[in-house]
Design a protein around this motif. Sequence first.
Motif, PDB file in Angstrom:
ATOM      1  N   GLU A  59       0.844  -1.191   0.000  1.00 37.80           N
ATOM      2  CA  GLU A  59       0.000   0.000   0.000  1.00 37.80           C
ATOM      3  C   GLU A  59       0.884   1.248   0.000  1.00 37.80           C
ATOM      4  O   GLU A  59       1.756   1.396   0.843  1.00 37.80           O
ATOM      5  CB  GLU A  59      -0.907   0.012   1.227  1.00 37.80           C
ATOM      6  N   THR A  60       0.645   2.130  -0.967  1.00 33.73           N
ATOM      7  CA  THR A  60       1.431   3.356  -1.057  1.00 33.73           C
ATOM      8  C   THR A  60       0.508   4.557  -1.170  1.00 33.73           C
ATOM      9  O   THR A  60      -0.678   4.425  -1.468  1.00 33.73           O
ATOM     10  CB  THR A  60       2.372   3.330  -2.283  1.00 33.73           C
ATOM     11  N   ARG A  61       1.074   5.708  -0.931  1.00 27.81           N
ATOM     12  CA  ARG A  61       0.376   6.970  -1.167  1.00 27.81           C
ATOM     13  C   ARG A  61       1.357   7.868  -1.897  1.00 27.81           C
ATOM     14  O   ARG A  61       2.568   7.723  -1.767  1.00 27.81           O
ATOM     15  CB  ARG A  61      -0.114   7.599   0.127  1.00 27.81           C
ATOM     16  N   GLU A  62       0.841   8.769  -2.696  1.00 27.41           N
ATOM     17  CA  GLU A  62       1.737   9.648  -3.425  1.00 27.41           C
ATOM     18  C   GLU A  62       1.374  11.099  -3.182  1.00 27.41           C
ATOM     19  O   GLU A  62       0.225  11.439  -2.942  1.00 27.41           O
ATOM     20  CB  GLU A  62       1.757   9.325  -4.913  1.00 27.41           C
ATOM     21  N   VAL A  75       6.474   8.941  -3.696  1.00 28.01           N
ATOM     22  CA  VAL A  75       5.699   7.790  -3.247  1.00 28.01           C
ATOM     23  C   VAL A  75       6.199   7.384  -1.870  1.00 28.01           C
ATOM     24  O   VAL A  75       7.402   7.238  -1.648  1.00 28.01           O
ATOM     25  CB  VAL A  75       5.821   6.617  -4.243  1.00 28.01           C
ATOM     26  N   ALA A  78       2.129   3.601   2.806  1.00 32.70           N
ATOM     27  CA  ALA A  78       0.919   4.003   3.522  1.00 32.70           C
ATOM     28  C   ALA A  78       0.890   3.454   4.948  1.00 32.70           C
ATOM     29  O   ALA A  78       0.198   3.992   5.803  1.00 32.70           O
ATOM     30  CB  ALA A  78      -0.322   3.542   2.761  1.00 32.70           C
ATOM     31  N   ASN A  81       4.910   5.047   6.558  1.00 33.88           N
ATOM     32  CA  ASN A  81       5.187   6.434   6.164  1.00 33.88           C
ATOM     33  C   ASN A  81       6.623   6.688   5.715  1.00 33.88           C
ATOM     34  O   ASN A  81       7.058   7.832   5.689  1.00 33.88           O
ATOM     35  CB  ASN A  81       4.826   7.409   7.285  1.00 33.88           C
TER      36      ASN A  81
END
Length: 95
Positions: A59-62, A75, A78, A81
Amino acid sequence: MSDVPFPVLVAAVFLFGSLAIVHLAMRHQDAQRALPERDQYLATHGLQSVSCAHCQSTETRELGLDDAEDDRRIVACARCNKLLFRYTRGVSLRE
């Protein structure tokens, strides 16, 4: 007590506090700019697909580098962090 008037002390504390906050923000942005590109990140960690090298989460967030609409993207994992890599949106990964 001190011979320095109280308003001067307050102004000095505010100034140095503000400079410290700006310094920390600039260090964080420099760390983001120094992140490896996506392909380099995958090769360095021996990964076939994107996952966190620290906690193995997929799971990643950008985020945008300068703002939310920036095409230069960062990137991050998630779950833990950690910053993973950067890329430029709209550029083909296989060029």
